[in-house]
Enzyme design. Sequence first.
Site, PDB file in Angstrom:
ATOM      1  N   HIS A  20       0.815  -1.223   0.000  1.00 58.99           N
ATOM      2  CA  HIS A  20       0.000   0.000   0.000  1.00 58.99           C
ATOM      3  C   HIS A  20       0.846   1.270   0.000  1.00 58.99           C
ATOM      4  O   HIS A  20       0.322   2.369  -0.167  1.00 58.99           O
ATOM      5  CB  HIS A  20      -0.938   0.029   1.211  1.00 58.99           C
ATOM      6  CG  HIS A  20      -0.243   0.187   2.528  1.00 58.99           C
ATOM      7  ND1 HIS A  20       0.420  -0.849   3.156  1.00 58.99           N
ATOM      8  CD2 HIS A  20      -0.111   1.264   3.344  1.00 58.99           C
ATOM      9  CE1 HIS A  20       0.923  -0.420   4.296  1.00 58.99           C
ATOM     10  NE2 HIS A  20       0.622   0.853   4.426  1.00 58.99           N
ATOM     11  N   ASP A  45      -3.610  -2.289  -1.945  1.00 56.48           N
ATOM     12  CA  ASP A  45      -4.698  -1.781  -1.111  1.00 56.48           C
ATOM     13  C   ASP A  45      -5.547  -0.800  -1.924  1.00 56.48           C
ATOM     14  O   ASP A  45      -5.013   0.098  -2.580  1.00 56.48           O
ATOM     15  CB  ASP A  45      -4.088  -1.071   0.104  1.00 56.48           C
ATOM     16  CG  ASP A  45      -5.102  -0.781   1.200  1.00 56.48           C
ATOM     17  OD1 ASP A  45      -6.275  -0.528   0.875  1.00 56.48           O
ATOM     18  OD2 ASP A  45      -4.715  -0.807   2.381  1.00 56.48           O
ATOM     19  N   LYS A  47      -7.191   1.617  -1.073  1.00 58.17           N
ATOM     20  CA  LYS A  47      -7.073   3.016  -0.638  1.00 58.17           C
ATOM     21  C   LYS A  47      -5.703   3.623  -0.940  1.00 58.17           C
ATOM     22  O   LYS A  47      -5.439   4.778  -0.579  1.00 58.17           O
ATOM     23  CB  LYS A  47      -7.393   3.142   0.849  1.00 58.17           C
ATOM     24  CG  LYS A  47      -6.415   2.487   1.795  1.00 58.17           C
ATOM     25  CD  LYS A  47      -6.828   2.729   3.258  1.00 58.17           C
ATOM     26  CE  LYS A  47      -5.828   2.127   4.230  1.00 58.17           C
ATOM     27  NZ  LYS A  47      -5.800   0.655   4.186  1.00 58.17           N
ATOM     28  N   TYR A  77      -5.926  -2.581   9.257  1.00 61.65           N
ATOM     29  CA  TYR A  77      -5.051  -3.286  10.193  1.00 61.65           C
ATOM     30  C   TYR A  77      -5.898  -4.074  11.189  1.00 61.65           C
ATOM     31  O   TYR A  77      -6.766  -3.520  11.864  1.00 61.65           O
ATOM     32  CB  TYR A  77      -4.145  -2.296  10.933  1.00 61.65           C
ATOM     33  CG  TYR A  77      -3.198  -2.951  11.916  1.00 61.65           C
ATOM     34  CD1 TYR A  77      -2.017  -3.522  11.478  1.00 61.65           C
ATOM     35  CD2 TYR A  77      -3.502  -2.995  13.269  1.00 61.65           C
ATOM     36  CE1 TYR A  77      -1.142  -4.128  12.370  1.00 61.65           C
ATOM     37  CE2 TYR A  77      -2.628  -3.599  14.174  1.00 61.65           C
ATOM     38  CZ  TYR A  77      -1.460  -4.163  13.724  1.00 61.65           C
ATOM     39  OH  TYR A  77      -0.599  -4.772  14.605  1.00 61.65           O
ATOM     40  N   ASN A 142      -5.353 -15.188  26.801  1.00 56.58           N
ATOM     41  CA  ASN A 142      -5.277 -13.737  26.629  1.00 56.58           C
ATOM     42  C   ASN A 142      -5.576 -13.285  25.197  1.00 56.58           C
ATOM     43  O   ASN A 142      -5.643 -12.094  24.925  1.00 56.58           O
ATOM     44  CB  ASN A 142      -3.904 -13.214  27.064  1.00 56.58           C
ATOM     45  CG  ASN A 142      -2.777 -13.703  26.173  1.00 56.58           C
ATOM     46  OD1 ASN A 142      -2.832 -14.804  25.637  1.00 56.58           O
ATOM     47  ND2 ASN A 142      -1.752 -12.877  26.008  1.00 56.58           N
ATOM     48  N   ARG A 146     -10.373 -12.064  20.811  1.00 59.47           N
ATOM     49  CA  ARG A 146     -10.380 -11.839  19.366  1.00 59.47           C
ATOM     50  C   ARG A 146     -11.499 -12.610  18.655  1.00 59.47           C
ATOM     51  O   ARG A 146     -12.011 -12.161  17.641  1.00 59.47           O
ATOM     52  CB  ARG A 146      -9.033 -12.263  18.767  1.00 59.47           C
ATOM     53  CG  ARG A 146      -7.849 -11.428  19.202  1.00 59.47           C
ATOM     54  CD  ARG A 146      -6.580 -11.979  18.621  1.00 59.47           C
ATOM     55  NE  ARG A 146      -5.463 -11.044  18.773  1.00 59.47           N
ATOM     56  CZ  ARG A 146      -4.509 -10.876  17.875  1.00 59.47           C
ATOM     57  NH1 ARG A 146      -4.531 -11.581  16.761  1.00 59.47           N
ATOM     58  NH2 ARG A 146      -3.533 -10.017  18.079  1.00 59.47           N
ATOM     59  N   GLU A 215      -4.524 -14.258  11.752  1.00 57.66           N
ATOM     60  CA  GLU A 215      -3.656 -14.870  12.757  1.00 57.66           C
ATOM     61  C   GLU A 215      -4.294 -16.102  13.402  1.00 57.66           C
ATOM     62  O   GLU A 215      -3.694 -16.704  14.292  1.00 57.66           O
ATOM     63  CB  GLU A 215      -3.253 -13.832  13.808  1.00 57.66           C
ATOM     64  CG  GLU A 215      -2.341 -12.746  13.224  1.00 57.66           C
ATOM     65  CD  GLU A 215      -1.849 -11.750  14.253  1.00 57.66           C
ATOM     66  OE1 GLU A 215      -2.501 -11.614  15.322  1.00 57.66           O
ATOM     67  OE2 GLU A 215      -0.818 -11.096  13.994  1.00 57.66           O
ATOM     68  N   LYS A 285      10.660  -5.836   9.839  1.00 52.79           N
ATOM     69  CA  LYS A 285      10.228  -4.955   8.769  1.00 52.79           C
ATOM     70  C   LYS A 285      11.367  -4.033   8.377  1.00 52.79           C
ATOM     71  O   LYS A 285      12.224  -3.691   9.185  1.00 52.79           O
ATOM     72  CB  LYS A 285       9.055  -4.087   9.213  1.00 52.79           C
ATOM     73  CG  LYS A 285       7.745  -4.797   9.455  1.00 52.79           C
ATOM     74  CD  LYS A 285       6.681  -3.754   9.839  1.00 52.79           C
ATOM     75  CE  LYS A 285       5.291  -4.401   9.947  1.00 52.79           C
ATOM     76  NZ  LYS A 285       4.278  -3.404  10.299  1.00 52.79           N
TER      77      LYS A 285
END
Length: 333
Positions: A20, A45, A47, A77, A142, A146, A215, A285
């Site tokens: 993106h 992406d 956008k 994200y 934990n 999600r 994930e 990254k």
Amino acid sequence: METLSKEEEDYPLAFIITIHKDLEMFVRLLRAIYAPHNVYCIHIDAKAPEDYRLSVERLVECFPNVFLASVSETVTYGGFSRLKADINCMEDLVRSPVKWRKVINLCGQDFPVQSNLEMVRYMQHEEWRDNNMTPGIKQPENMQYRTHIKHIEVKGDYVASLGQGHKKSPPPHNLTIYFGTAYYSLQRAFVEYVLTSSVAKDLLEWSKDTYSPDEHYWVTLNHVEDAPGSRVNGEWEGNIRAIKWKDQEGTAHQGCSGRYIRDICIYDVKDLSWIIEKNSMFANKFESTSFPEALDCLEQWHRQKVLQQASVLIKLSWQLATEVNISTATVTG
């Protein structure tokens, strides 16, 4: 533009690259992993700026085995849209004339550590030859928020929890939910299973209002016994990514020489020795503007390794840089 060994030619790979921003970073990533016998699906992406999209389109037109995803998502994200971007590319890749063996997904801030030859050998190693690589474990307590509570994705912006009053139904087909990385190496037969099986389709539908479903989706399906190449007893095995997480400082690594963004290190030059020693398939990254020397050094190191491993005659134009003996160079002016 030439295949560097028959071993690589006999084991073509597919790559999904979601991007993106940072055009230079994408160009250098593609240059590092490109081989004429592989195939590459690029998801831009929706956008992303129009001039960025046009630049990528012009680049892609130069290569018969590189193409844009037929459907672009507005990626958020932590949202379902990120998972859907990979699915869109998979639907395109199974229609490709390239008979690829395994698919690897990348983002625009990844850069290879292993050469294409090393990746081919790694994925054909006894441990992985007949298996997918989706590092992860049964969902820890934990992380259960999600998938236990409904979330809403505000396209291109953020993902928000709807709160304790909006609990989700149990996962379909009595599946056990796993948690792991969003990165993978998957067999072609597994991808076809993802796109056609009722188990995979129902899990995908159920995952639409979860947080960061990429994930849990791949690693959960890879623990389904009937899925091709599944690894039902697998955990964190699979050296796919070198990532310095902030909360692992002092254990998995000794700190970030660059800077942390969303608790992930953006690498500087001093991080490269850790990356090379870890010898993952890719490192994440990098940014072409923040610490350009880190990318320069790793790119040069990677290209030299690729050429040293080649079993064909090396052309001078394949070198990224030419060494100059400064002591004998004539300086004018």
